[in-house]
Write an enzyme that holds these catalytic residues in place. Structure first.
Site, PDB file in Angstrom:
ATOM      1  N   SER A  74       0.794  -1.229   0.000  1.00  0.00           N
ATOM      2  CA  SER A  74       0.000   0.000   0.000  1.00  0.00           C
ATOM      3  C   SER A  74       0.824   1.276   0.000  1.00  0.00           C
ATOM      4  O   SER A  74       0.423   2.259  -0.606  1.00  0.00           O
ATOM      5  CB  SER A  74      -0.957   0.065   1.176  1.00  0.00           C
ATOM      6  OG  SER A  74      -1.103  -1.110   1.837  1.00  0.00           O
TER       7      SER A  74
ATOM      8  N   HIS B  39       0.955   4.677   4.409  1.00  0.00           N
ATOM      9  CA  HIS B  39       0.140   5.327   3.379  1.00  0.00           C
ATOM     10  C   HIS B  39       0.559   6.782   3.199  1.00  0.00           C
ATOM     11  O   HIS B  39       0.744   7.253   2.077  1.00  0.00           O
ATOM     12  CB  HIS B  39      -1.341   5.246   3.739  1.00  0.00           C
ATOM     13  CG  HIS B  39      -1.918   3.874   3.591  1.00  0.00           C
ATOM     14  ND1 HIS B  39      -3.276   3.645   3.547  1.00  0.00           N
ATOM     15  CD2 HIS B  39      -1.349   2.647   3.487  1.00  0.00           C
ATOM     16  CE1 HIS B  39      -3.512   2.352   3.405  1.00  0.00           C
ATOM     17  NE2 HIS B  39      -2.351   1.731   3.383  1.00  0.00           N
TER      18      HIS B  39
END
Length: 194
Positions: free
Chosen positions: A126, A177
């Site tokens: 991610s 992230h």
């Protein structure tokens, strides 16, 4: 731009880096989850375990990018790569695309190591995926004519949803992230302002 119209053979030919990354995701997931393989040992060697990184196992800044903790985790990251990666692989070329992907993922893992406790364990692509979003945001900021209005709207919407989900979903590495996104944005800023 984000709708795939190629045949499978064309996709494999046009986007070899994306195909390779998704293949690695799938093969590692299968290896870790098919009982005939000793996958747990390899998983433990590849996961981002902050304590082990502190003890000098620096490969763990890279290997977690390819490892996923569950089938939905692997599927979502692979699908995101297939959806949002082709435009960038085509525009940047193979070398610069893999650099963007890996540098974003590595920055996400370094930030996770610095900001999370030593007991923290992290896996997943991610951070690297958010790096792609960061690059797209740099494109919107510095190359206004490189994307259509519709494509800009899609990127802004998906990025916003991605960050909203980051903060409201349990067991998400928020640090990865955020810093993956920052890495992609900085890579884009340096690339696009030349």
């Amino acid at each position: 731009m984000f709708v795939r119209t190629e045949s499978i053979s064309e996709f494999f030919r046009y986007y070899p880096i994306i195909v390779s990354l998704v293949t690695i995701h799938i093969l590692l997931y299968l290896f870790f989850n098919i009982p005939i393989f000793p996958g747990n040992l390899l998983f433990e060697l590849m996961a981002g375990i902050n304590l082990n990184i502190a003890e000098g196992e620096l490969w763990r800044f890279i290997t977690p990018i390819f490892v996923h903790g569950s089938f939905p985790h692997m599927l979502f990251n692979s699908f995101s790569l297939v959806l949002f990666g082709p435009v960038l692989e085509r525009q940047l070329g193979k070398g610069r695309f893999i650099s963007l992907y890996l540098l974003s993922g590595i920055l996400a893992n370094v930030a996770t190591f610095i900001l999370k406790p030593f007991t923290y364990v992290h896996v997943g692509a991610s951070g690297a995926i958010f790096g792609l979003f960061g690059f797209y945001i740099a494109m919107i900021a510095f190359r206004k004519n490189s994307l259509s209005r519709q494509d800009k709207d899609v990127i802004l919407t998906i990025t916003a949803i991605g960050f909203i989900m980051t903060f409201i979903t349990a067991n998400i590495n928020v640090t990865a992230h955020i810093f993956g996104f920052i890495g992609g944005f900085l890579f884009g800023t340096m690339s696009l302002k030349k």
